[in-house]
Design a protein around this motif. Sequence first.
Motif, PDB file in Angstrom:
ATOM      1  N   ILE A 288       0.835  -1.210   0.000  1.00 24.20           N
ATOM      2  CA  ILE A 288       0.000   0.000   0.000  1.00 24.20           C
ATOM      3  C   ILE A 288       0.867   1.257   0.000  1.00 24.20           C
ATOM      4  O   ILE A 288       0.592   2.225  -0.718  1.00 24.20           O
ATOM      5  CB  ILE A 288      -0.956  -0.014   1.209  1.00 24.20           C
ATOM      6  CG1 ILE A 288      -1.936  -1.190   1.096  1.00 24.20           C
ATOM      7  CG2 ILE A 288      -1.718   1.301   1.315  1.00 24.20           C
ATOM      8  CD1 ILE A 288      -2.842  -1.360   2.288  1.00 24.20           C
ATOM      9  N   ILE A 289       1.926   1.269   0.798  1.00 25.70           N
ATOM     10  CA  ILE A 289       2.806   2.440   0.866  1.00 25.70           C
ATOM     11  C   ILE A 289       3.450   2.714  -0.484  1.00 25.70           C
ATOM     12  O   ILE A 289       3.470   3.850  -0.968  1.00 25.70           O
ATOM     13  CB  ILE A 289       3.877   2.229   1.962  1.00 25.70           C
ATOM     14  CG1 ILE A 289       3.242   2.317   3.349  1.00 25.70           C
ATOM     15  CG2 ILE A 289       4.996   3.263   1.831  1.00 25.70           C
ATOM     16  CD1 ILE A 289       4.188   1.920   4.469  1.00 25.70           C
ATOM     17  N   ASN A 290       3.974   1.674  -1.133  1.00 25.15           N
ATOM     18  CA  ASN A 290       4.665   1.881  -2.405  1.00 25.15           C
ATOM     19  C   ASN A 290       3.712   2.166  -3.557  1.00 25.15           C
ATOM     20  O   ASN A 290       4.124   2.735  -4.567  1.00 25.15           O
ATOM     21  CB  ASN A 290       5.512   0.648  -2.738  1.00 25.15           C
ATOM     22  CG  ASN A 290       6.785   0.583  -1.916  1.00 25.15           C
ATOM     23  OD1 ASN A 290       7.739   1.305  -2.136  1.00 25.15           O
ATOM     24  ND2 ASN A 290       6.792  -0.298  -0.926  1.00 25.15           N
ATOM     25  N   SER A 291       2.455   1.801  -3.406  1.00 22.51           N
ATOM     26  CA  SER A 291       1.488   2.141  -4.452  1.00 22.51           C
ATOM     27  C   SER A 291       1.224   3.640  -4.519  1.00 22.51           C
ATOM     28  O   SER A 291       0.681   4.137  -5.510  1.00 22.51           O
ATOM     29  CB  SER A 291       0.170   1.406  -4.201  1.00 22.51           C
ATOM     30  OG  SER A 291      -0.500   1.913  -3.051  1.00 22.51           O
ATOM     31  N   LEU A 292       1.611   4.351  -3.468  1.00 19.94           N
ATOM     32  CA  LEU A 292       1.394   5.806  -3.409  1.00 19.94           C
ATOM     33  C   LEU A 292       2.635   6.598  -3.784  1.00 19.94           C
ATOM     34  O   LEU A 292       2.633   7.819  -3.679  1.00 19.94           O
ATOM     35  CB  LEU A 292       0.950   6.200  -1.998  1.00 19.94           C
ATOM     36  CG  LEU A 292      -0.340   5.547  -1.477  1.00 19.94           C
ATOM     37  CD1 LEU A 292      -0.535   5.879  -0.011  1.00 19.94           C
ATOM     38  CD2 LEU A 292      -1.532   6.001  -2.303  1.00 19.94           C
ATOM     39  N   LYS A 293       3.699   5.906  -4.228  1.00 15.09           N
ATOM     40  CA  LYS A 293       4.961   6.591  -4.529  1.00 15.09           C
ATOM     41  C   LYS A 293       5.307   6.470  -6.006  1.00 15.09           C
ATOM     42  O   LYS A 293       4.784   5.616  -6.723  1.00 15.09           O
ATOM     43  CB  LYS A 293       6.088   6.004  -3.675  1.00 15.09           C
ATOM     44  CG  LYS A 293       5.863   6.168  -2.177  1.00 15.09           C
ATOM     45  CD  LYS A 293       7.104   5.852  -1.368  1.00 15.09           C
ATOM     46  CE  LYS A 293       7.589   4.443  -1.549  1.00 15.09           C
ATOM     47  NZ  LYS A 293       8.679   4.097  -0.621  1.00 15.09           N
TER      48      LYS A 293
END
Length: 279
Positions: free
Chosen positions: A33-38
């Motif tokens: 989830i975190i890397n999907s926002l970067k």
Amino acid sequence: MASIKQNPGSTVVVHSILAFFAVLALSPIAIIIINSLKSRAAIFASPLALPTPETLDLSGYASVLVESNFVAYFSNSMLITLSALAGTILFGAMAAFAISEYKFRFNTTIGLFFTLGLMIPIRLGTVGILNMMVAADLVNTRTSLILVYIAQSLPVAIFVLSEFMRTLSADLKNAGRVDGLSEYAIFFSLVVPLLRPSMVSVAVFTMIPIWNDLWFPLILAPSEATKTVTLGAQVFLGQYVTNWNAVLAALSLSILPILALYLVFSKGLIKGITSGAVK
């Protein structure tokens, strides 16, 4: 009756172990989830870092929701999963009722036959399943996946539900028979309401493998109209260039429904698991 005192030290140890495994299980989901926002560069530069105003990038979600048929994939997964769960719980409960309630020849043998499904992976029969679906003209249909997933989940459902049914009071069912209720009325009006916690347990344990499965959608229903979320995410995986923002965004969106359902059913799951522990 004397109260049981718990050792504070052992309680701390147990909770620490549980917290460790919880973090271990949730960390991959959080990283996705975190890397999907970067941005793509930030994903490879610092995959464990939280998104900042400089690295925040929602292009993956735009690609998934605008440039692909993700909504159709999501609808297919929801329809297949919910239909398979409904069929599994209905047929599993009926079979478990027959095995646990009636004494007939080969009763134990039939129960062991269903139990074998827990030990033999259904994927070993992929060729036979594919041949049957081709003969029935069900390839590239959602029906083929629903039928396979029901067959895959029935052993677990029958095993769990039959054990719960054996703990139900026989007097309640016999009273219904004395009142003139049919066996179907006894099953649906007396037995099923008492099995709700165990049915929730079966639903939770079976819905995750169904939702996450890639094998049978790839073999039985690979067409654009029948793709599931898991198979649809493969659209963004290329031989030379992979759109990791879109892949991670698709995976994040596919995780949320199952996570939400698990949180909704968590109370019933715990009740179902522990209902037979204390008499």
